[in-house]
Each structure stands twice: as structure tokens, then as C-alpha cells.
Design an enzyme around this catalytic site. Structure first.
Site, PDB file in Angstrom:
ATOM      1  N   CYS A   7     -12.219   3.653 -10.262  1.00 21.76           N
ATOM      2  CA  CYS A   7     -13.444   3.863  -9.505  1.00 21.76           C
ATOM      3  C   CYS A   7     -13.058   4.272  -8.097  1.00 21.76           C
ATOM      4  CB  CYS A   7     -14.367   2.646  -9.519  1.00 21.76           C
ATOM      5  SG  CYS A   7     -13.696   1.170  -8.803  1.00 21.76           S
ATOM      6  N   SER A   8     -13.897   5.100  -7.498  1.00 17.28           N
ATOM      7  CA  SER A   8     -13.556   5.752  -6.235  1.00 17.28           C
ATOM      8  C   SER A   8     -13.714   4.881  -5.005  1.00 17.28           C
ATOM      9  CB  SER A   8     -14.417   7.005  -6.051  1.00 17.28           C
ATOM     10  OG  SER A   8     -14.217   7.877  -7.118  1.00 17.28           O
ATOM     11  N   THR A   9     -14.632   3.941  -5.034  1.00 15.58           N
ATOM     12  CA  THR A   9     -14.863   3.139  -3.836  1.00 15.58           C
ATOM     13  C   THR A   9     -14.700   1.660  -4.144  1.00 15.58           C
ATOM     14  OG1 THR A   9     -17.237   2.788  -4.165  1.00 15.58           O
ATOM     15  CG2 THR A   9     -16.582   4.824  -3.039  1.00 15.58           C
ATOM     16  N   GLN A  12     -17.668  -0.095  -5.948  1.00 19.56           N
ATOM     17  CA  GLN A  12     -17.938   0.095  -7.371  1.00 19.56           C
ATOM     18  C   GLN A  12     -17.200  -0.964  -8.181  1.00 19.56           C
ATOM     19  OE1 GLN A  12     -16.579   4.174  -7.493  1.00 19.56           O
ATOM     20  NE2 GLN A  12     -18.670   4.925  -7.675  1.00 19.56           N
TER      21      GLN A  12
END
Length: 189
Positions: A7-9, A12
């Protein structure tokens, strides 16, 4: 089977991806993850570990192709490297078969959409930042020291009695922060 989720952040959650991987038959202890790292960045510790863990005859499982890569060249590179090592790639419930022309085309289309989606996200982010900047809402990173602290730091440095490392320790900041504060223009009053 080895699983990979990303997940990018930091905001998340990987729970849904982990659950999807377990439903696809991946044991919980065989799932490698990256949290807070973008798919556009090829250097990811979790991905590197997953790729190192797979052996000939194994299957690397990802919930969706965009979790593996956000560009066509990266997706192709990873898939080609896996195939060369005799490792299968499973995207969700589908096994990628590079020998099948339709499978290869479908993979390339998915990779193109993943790249397109990443480009859209970056475009929207830049547009949002430009709007916020125009409204005066986006001013960049704020200084670690207040104006009063900056003034005192400059005064103390000006006496010649304090080394940069002393000032850093006294103000509980890093040496680069002290240098930036000293180099920053003093606001006109």
C-alpha cells in the site's frame, strides 16, 4: 506460494490484501509486504524479499498487478525475471502465462492501466497542490524553530561562543537545521 502486498501510504491498511492472498492459498507467514511505498519505486524491501524467497516451481501471488508495479517496464521486467527463474506469477486468481499470446496481451493491458492510474493520481495531486498553493493553504514545510527561537539562535551564534553542534543540542534540532536557520533571511520588520 509466496504472496506480496503493498500500500502506498501509511494511512492505508494491508488487511484486505492479506485476506485476499490467504483466500488464494498463500500461508500468512509467506506474505511479504511494503507499507507506505509507492509502486513507482522499484526499490522496495518487501518486494525484494518476496522475489528472493521464490524458487523454481514456486508461484508469486499478488492480489492485483498494480500492487506489483505501476509501470509497464517494471511489470515486464519483474514478470520476465520470474519466468526466467521458472517461477509462475499469479495475478488474483489468474496465472500469467507468457507463452499464451492472449495472456501476454492481457498482462500488458493490465500493466498499461496500472501505469495510467498512477499517472492520473500524480496529475490530480499536482493539480490539488497548485490550487492549495494559489489559495495560500500550501506553504511547504514549516521551520522547526519559532521566529523567537530563530532570532535567539542567530544572536547566540553571533557571539562566537557557541559551536554549531552546541546550538543544535541546545535547541534540540539537527546541525543542518541550525545551518538552514542561519542561512535563512531575517524577515523585515
Amino acid at each position: 506460494m509466496i504472496g506480496y502486498a503493498r500500500c502506498s501510504t501509511d494511512k492505508q491498511d494491508l488487511a484486505a490484501q492479506r485476506a485476499a492472498l490467504q483466500e488464494l492459498g498463500v500461508a500468512a507467514d509467506r506474505i511479504y509486504t511494503d507499507h507506505g511505498l509507492t509502486g513507482a519505486n522499484r526499490s522496495r524491501p518487501g518486494l525484494d524479499q518476496a522475489l528472493a524467497a521464490v524458487r523454481s516451481g514456486d508461484t508469486l501471488v499478488v492480489p492485483k498487478l498494480d500492487r506489483l508495479a505501476r509501470s509497464v517496464p517494471d511489470a515486464r521486467s519483474i514478470a520476465d525475471a520470474l519466468v526466467a527463474r521458472g517461477v509462475k506469477l499469479k495475478l488474483g486468481a489468474s496465472i500469467y502465462d507468457p507463452a499464451d499470446p492472449m495472456g501476454k496481451m492481457f498482462f500488458n493491458i493490465l500493466a498499461t492501466f496500472a501505469e495510467f492510474e498512477g499517472d492520473l493520481i500524480r496529475l490530480r495531486t499536482r493539480e490539488g497542490m497548485a490550487i492549495a498553493r494559489a489559495r495560500g493553504k500550501l506553504k511547504g514545510k514549516q521551520p522547526k524553530l519559532s521566529e523567537k527561537q530563530q532570532k535567539e539562535l542567530r544572536r547566540m551564534h553571533g557571539t562566537g561562543e557557541y559551536a554549531i553542534s552546541d546550538l543544535a543540542e541546545l535547541f534540540s534540532v539537527s546541525r543542518p537545521t541550525v545551518y538552514r536557520t542561519l542561512n535563512r533571511q531575517v524577515p523585515a520588520t
